[in-house]
Design a protein around this motif. Structure first.
Motif, PDB file in Angstrom:
ATOM      1  N   CYS A  86      38.570  27.988  10.081  1.00 13.23           N
ATOM      2  CA  CYS A  86      39.557  27.081  10.735  1.00 13.23           C
ATOM      3  C   CYS A  86      38.869  25.765  11.129  1.00 13.23           C
ATOM      4  O   CYS A  86      37.762  26.034  11.287  1.00 13.23           O
ATOM      5  CB  CYS A  86      40.138  27.751  11.928  1.00 13.23           C
ATOM      6  SG  CYS A  86      41.032  29.295  11.537  1.00 13.23           S
ATOM      7  N   LEU A  87      39.720  24.731  11.317  1.00 14.94           N
ATOM      8  CA  LEU A  87      39.108  23.360  11.453  1.00 14.94           C
ATOM      9  C   LEU A  87      39.871  22.930  12.910  1.00 14.94           C
ATOM     10  O   LEU A  87      40.967  22.666  12.623  1.00 14.94           O
ATOM     11  CB  LEU A  87      39.414  22.649  10.256  1.00 14.94           C
ATOM     12  CG  LEU A  87      38.871  20.960  10.639  1.00 14.94           C
ATOM     13  CD1 LEU A  87      37.339  20.720  10.834  1.00 14.94           C
ATOM     14  CD2 LEU A  87      39.339  20.185   9.562  1.00 14.94           C
ATOM     15  N   ALA A  88      39.089  22.706  13.860  1.00 11.62           N
ATOM     16  CA  ALA A  88      39.621  21.944  14.773  1.00 11.62           C
ATOM     17  C   ALA A  88      39.147  20.381  14.961  1.00 11.62           C
ATOM     18  O   ALA A  88      38.012  20.266  14.969  1.00 11.62           O
ATOM     19  CB  ALA A  88      39.426  22.633  16.206  1.00 11.62           C
ATOM     20  N   THR A  90      39.429  16.531  16.155  1.00 13.82           N
ATOM     21  CA  THR A  90      39.898  15.814  17.143  1.00 13.82           C
ATOM     22  C   THR A  90      39.399  14.156  16.570  1.00 13.82           C
ATOM     23  O   THR A  90      38.130  14.002  16.268  1.00 13.82           O
ATOM     24  CB  THR A  90      39.167  16.077  18.564  1.00 13.82           C
ATOM     25  OG1 THR A  90      39.546  17.280  18.843  1.00 13.82           O
ATOM     26  CG2 THR A  90      39.519  15.102  19.588  1.00 13.82           C
ATOM     27  N   ASP A 121      43.787  22.765  13.790  1.00  9.95           N
ATOM     28  CA  ASP A 121      44.463  21.952  14.811  1.00  9.95           C
ATOM     29  C   ASP A 121      44.043  20.598  14.830  1.00  9.95           C
ATOM     30  O   ASP A 121      42.826  20.285  14.796  1.00  9.95           O
ATOM     31  CB  ASP A 121      44.131  22.457  16.413  1.00  9.95           C
ATOM     32  CG  ASP A 121      45.265  22.016  17.145  1.00  9.95           C
ATOM     33  OD1 ASP A 121      46.079  21.322  16.936  1.00  9.95           O
ATOM     34  OD2 ASP A 121      44.859  22.338  18.649  1.00  9.95           O
ATOM     35  N   SER A 130      35.192  21.102  15.130  1.00 12.48           N
ATOM     36  CA  SER A 130      34.732  22.385  15.298  1.00 12.48           C
ATOM     37  C   SER A 130      35.230  23.185  14.273  1.00 12.48           C
ATOM     38  O   SER A 130      36.575  22.902  13.867  1.00 12.48           O
ATOM     39  CB  SER A 130      35.470  23.016  16.692  1.00 12.48           C
ATOM     40  OG  SER A 130      34.819  22.565  17.799  1.00 12.48           O
TER      41      SER A 130
END
Lengths: 316, 316
Positions: A86-88, A90, A121, A130
């Motif tokens: 998963c990639l967060a 920003t 996200d 992240s």
């Protein structure tokens, strides 16, 4: 053109979301993943922040590769087969050219490490990456830091120190950095790591520097180690640029190498050599595990020194 | 006193790392988790950034609760039993009092939702909270957005709109915000959601606003819906503060509610009522699924209007 979060994800991140393990990928509340029967889940998360972990204006393609490579390095250290990540993400603003290059680097790493993007996200804010990775091991088969035994040989994969050497050039454009490739495109030996489970007694990835990371193995296992610094695997390029002394210091304390440090019984030598050959991984035995705690280094003069009092840590 | 990353994690986050599913928790390269035999893994990640998703100087205890509650809301929407979560915490500096309060709020939520902290990464940088949650469902049993069928009833849990109403007071101290509890301490109906799998046809959590989130169900399922805005569950407190019209607008488009919107066959009514009673969840049927795409709203005068042209979205 301003794209919504949904459009951004669809355009740049949906395409490389494929694997038989992915029951439902990006686009629902959760991703749904099918692990192999009898396996256990291994998971880790790593964050990189602009101006802290990488310079402002860093190469976005390289960042895409690097953020995933650094995270899968933890799977390699546990001997886990990749399942998904998963990639967060920003982002300060939606620069499509930046995003396209970043997604391209990320996709290249996802393909190289055979790990699909399954969720994420995207938010507004200071540039922060992240990456959370998931892998699987046979039940009870995860390679941990705590299994080192007195008499084990201490091994490292690949070469060390170039990740640290690259930092001295990071304010320059990528093409002017002789160690740019080591910094942006690390290749943790993931497939090799998967086969280490059952062979090695303990393992860790070298992200904080060999002495620090080997130290974690020693602390978790309640043992010590003696290593021969003349055997540290450093590249000719590093020695040419920095001299042998600084190259050795970088290898001992530099970090950002994303190679493995592991320990195994000397009887496993033949198996290790076969695995190294199969996966084209350079392996170097740099010392052995002792019962007494602490790390002793045998220096070029054959003298045993405590590296924590010898200046090898003054770069950390 | 400056604490290292290792000391910080040990002091504030290690204590609430317990569950039979956790084979190895914080302190190795990966956490190792044992899922139930025959289950599939559900995973989701959510990021909150200071000054974007919450105000500077927000209550740290509330933030700790909120960041985990918002993430487990996605597990509830998939009908997944909680297994564990990872926290990627980026902090501008190490303020121990802030960290103690944040960890205490996070631990309270971890206990309330019965989900252990299994891994994380602590870095320096602008305050950013990424929470990645893992849950499990029976094979093939995940509740998705794509299963809504014409004739289904459309349900929502809890009350809506207070999350949005709280935003108007966020520049004031928590105690002066009448909707502070709804904002900082949302309670997604996680245990209720786990039992919805097999009963509901489709589900989503209401994080972007009812119209937007129901819209995702409709798009994924290739159907439309008619909802009766006079039936929207809004609290007396919200109506008293904001008036009915604004309360309705907040409920339709406000977001940050972390309740469930789901659809199910009308024959499931008795089962749903039993589940609602068992888990003390307020359930409201607000309309039904139609074959024709789009959302129609029946207003207080009994007139059908398209909410996307009626001004209900002007807060989004």
């Amino acid at each position: 053109m301003a794209l919504s979060e949904f459009e951004l994800i669809q355009r740049y991140f949906a395409p490389f979301n494929t694997s038989p393990a992915v029951v439902a990928g990006i686009g629902d509340d959760c991703a749904v993943l099918a692990l192999s029967p009898g396996s256990e889940l291994c998971t880790s998360i790593d964050t990189m922040v602009e101006s802290v972990h990488f310079p402002a204006n860093a190469d976005p393609h390289g960042l895409g590769w690097r953020c995933l490579a650094a995270a899968v390095s933890d799977l390699a250290a546990c001997g886990a087969r990749p399942v998904g990540f998963c990639l967060a993400l920003t982002l300060p603003d939606v620069a499509e050219s930046w995003l396209a290059a970043f997604a391209s680097g990320l996709a290249a790493a996802a393909e190289a490490f055979a790990i699909p993007l399954v969720g994420g996200d995207t938010t507004r804010g200071p540039l922060t990456l992240s990456v959370q990775v998931m892998g699987e091991v046979a039940r009870g088969g995860a390679l941990l830091r705590s299994g080192a035994k007195a008499g084990d040989q201490v091994w490292v994969s690949g070469t060390l120190g170039e990740g640290r050497a690259a930092l001295d050039y990071l304010d320059q454009p990528s093409h002017a950095n002789p160690f740019s490739k080591a910094y942006y495109y690390p290749r943790p030996p993931l497939q090799f790591g998967c086969e280490l489970a059952g062979v090695a007694h303990s393992a860790i990835d070298i992200s904080d520097g060999l002495l620090a990371d080997l130290g974690h193995i020693l602390q978790a296992s309640g043992v010590g180690a003696e290593i021969d610094i003349t055997r540290l695997p450093v590249s000719k390029a590093l020695i040419t640029r920095c001299g042998r002394e600084r190259a050795t210091e970088f290898a001992l304390s530099g970090g950002d190498d994303y190679q493995l440090c592991f320990t195994s019984a000397s009887a496993s030598l033949t198996t290790l050599q076969a695995l190294a050959q199969k996966h084209e991984v350079q392996l170097t035995c740099i010392g052995h595990i002792r019962e007494q705690s602490g790390i002793l280094c045998r220096d070029a003069q054959g003298k045993l020194v405590d590296p924590h009092y010898s200046g090898y840590r003054h770069f950390s």
